[in-house]
Write an enzyme that holds these catalytic residues in place. Structure first.
Site, PDB file in Angstrom:
ATOM      1  N   GLU A  12     -12.644 -17.585   1.466  1.00  0.00           N
ATOM      2  CA  GLU A  12     -12.754 -16.126   1.449  1.00  0.00           C
ATOM      3  C   GLU A  12     -11.816 -15.604   0.362  1.00  0.00           C
ATOM      4  OE1 GLU A  12     -12.423 -12.252   4.439  1.00  0.00           O
ATOM      5  OE2 GLU A  12     -11.839 -14.237   5.147  1.00  0.00           O
ATOM      6  N   TYR A  17       0.816  -1.209   0.000  1.00  0.00           N
ATOM      7  CA  TYR A  17       0.000   0.000   0.000  1.00  0.00           C
ATOM      8  C   TYR A  17       0.855   1.267   0.000  1.00  0.00           C
ATOM      9  CZ  TYR A  17      -4.421  -2.474   0.729  1.00  0.00           C
ATOM     10  OH  TYR A  17      -5.539  -3.263   0.567  1.00  0.00           O
ATOM     11  N   GLN A  71       1.226  -9.678  -4.994  1.00  0.00           N
ATOM     12  CA  GLN A  71       0.286 -10.527  -5.729  1.00  0.00           C
ATOM     13  C   GLN A  71       0.814 -11.944  -5.896  1.00  0.00           C
ATOM     14  OE1 GLN A  71      -2.650  -8.103  -5.496  1.00  0.00           O
ATOM     15  NE2 GLN A  71      -2.893 -10.053  -6.546  1.00  0.00           N
ATOM     16  N   ARG A  87      -3.357 -18.333  -1.438  1.00  0.00           N
ATOM     17  CA  ARG A  87      -4.714 -18.779  -1.775  1.00  0.00           C
ATOM     18  C   ARG A  87      -4.675 -20.158  -2.442  1.00  0.00           C
ATOM     19  NH1 ARG A  87      -7.550 -14.011  -1.050  1.00  0.00           N
ATOM     20  NH2 ARG A  87      -6.514 -12.100  -1.770  1.00  0.00           N
TER      21      ARG A  87
END
Length: 277
Positions: free
Chosen positions: A141, A100, A111, A118
């Protein structure tokens, strides 16, 4: 492609046990194609839309379901491989915060980590209790798909990922998802929908340190990415099976965290959606 093969070797190493492979690979793939095995759902939505609150409600309503939450703590505390002399691991930094603060420098790194974390979650072996249950459900999620078609895509379009970074990301993303295709299939998406303004208000309320620099424009970008995929159907998807996955759209504009009536409505919609899968 070389990067994809390297990541594939690392992933395969984590599933090296012959017994585990026997339980996970072939039977799981057959179960998915035969219509058996757990139903696999993914919850998607903008930053601060209310996913964590919704996940808690799901777990309360359906304690028999297996729910995998987003591994934010892992992104906030990157540990060096191997232990130090005192048995602890060296802390390398908060990658979420770094991304950020300096998106042009750290977006590709972040990423890569978010996708791999994930992927590992979605590839985890099916618990025995789910294999034995008549109607079992696994809930994730966010997914390996939104990692690319929402977040990485948006970072490329806003200039945080360079052309070459975006090309490399898509190359190994496609390679790995094709390699593990049968084990990553989803039966449904639940899209939590609210305006960027509502998400901004909730972001302020939860006051997560890393998110203090997020501007409304960024939430508007992510909202557009979600709408293009789940509502307008204009996002170019590179996996045919993904194009036919049903989507349940839930309006979560109204705060449902302490509204029992609204919670019941939302869970009723989820249950109806599940019966039709």
């Amino acid at each position: 492609m070389a990067a994809g093969r390297f990541l594939l070797r690392r992933l395969r190493a984590s599933f090296r046990s012959p017994l585990r492979n026997a339980l996970v690979d072939a039977p799981h793939a057959r179960a998915m194609h035969d219509g058996g095995g757990p139903r696999r759902l993914c919850i998607e939505g903008n930053i601060a839309v209310g996913k964590s609150t919704f996940v808690k409600l799901l777990m309360k309503t359906h304690p028999e379901w297996q729910v995998a939450t987003e591994p934010i703590a892992e992104w906030q505390n990157i540990q060096a491989a191997g232990a130090q002399k005192d048995g602890t691991s060296k802390r390398l930094g908060n990658l979420l915060e770094m991304m950020y603060q300096e998106p042009a420098r750290w977006s590709y790194t972040f990423q890569t980590l978010s996708f791999m974390s994930r992927l590992k979650v979605q590839l985890e072996p099916i618990p025995g209790r789910l294999l034995q249950a008549e109607k079992s459900v696994r809930v994730f999620e966010r997914s390996v798909y939104s990692d690319r078609y929402i977040f990485a895509k948006n970072l490329f379009e806003n200039g945080s990922l360079s052309d070459i970074e975006w090309h490399i990301y898509q190359d190994w993303h496609s390679f790995l998802l094709q390699e593990f295709a049968n084990r990553l299939l989803l039966h449904g998406f639940i899209y939590l929908q609210a305006s960027p303004q509502v998400c901004m208000e909730r972001l302020y309320q939860r006051d997560r340190e890393e998110e203090k620099g997020i501007e409304l424009a960024y939430l508007q970008q992510l909202h557009s990415q979600h709408e293009d995929w789940f509502i307008n159907k204009t996002t170019k998807l590179h996996f045919e099976a993904l194009q036919h996955v049903p989507v349940l759209v839930l309006d979560v504009t109204e705060d449902f965290s302490e509204n029992a009536a609204r919670q019941e409505e939302l869970m009723g919609q989820v249950n109806t959606f599940m019966r039709n899968l």
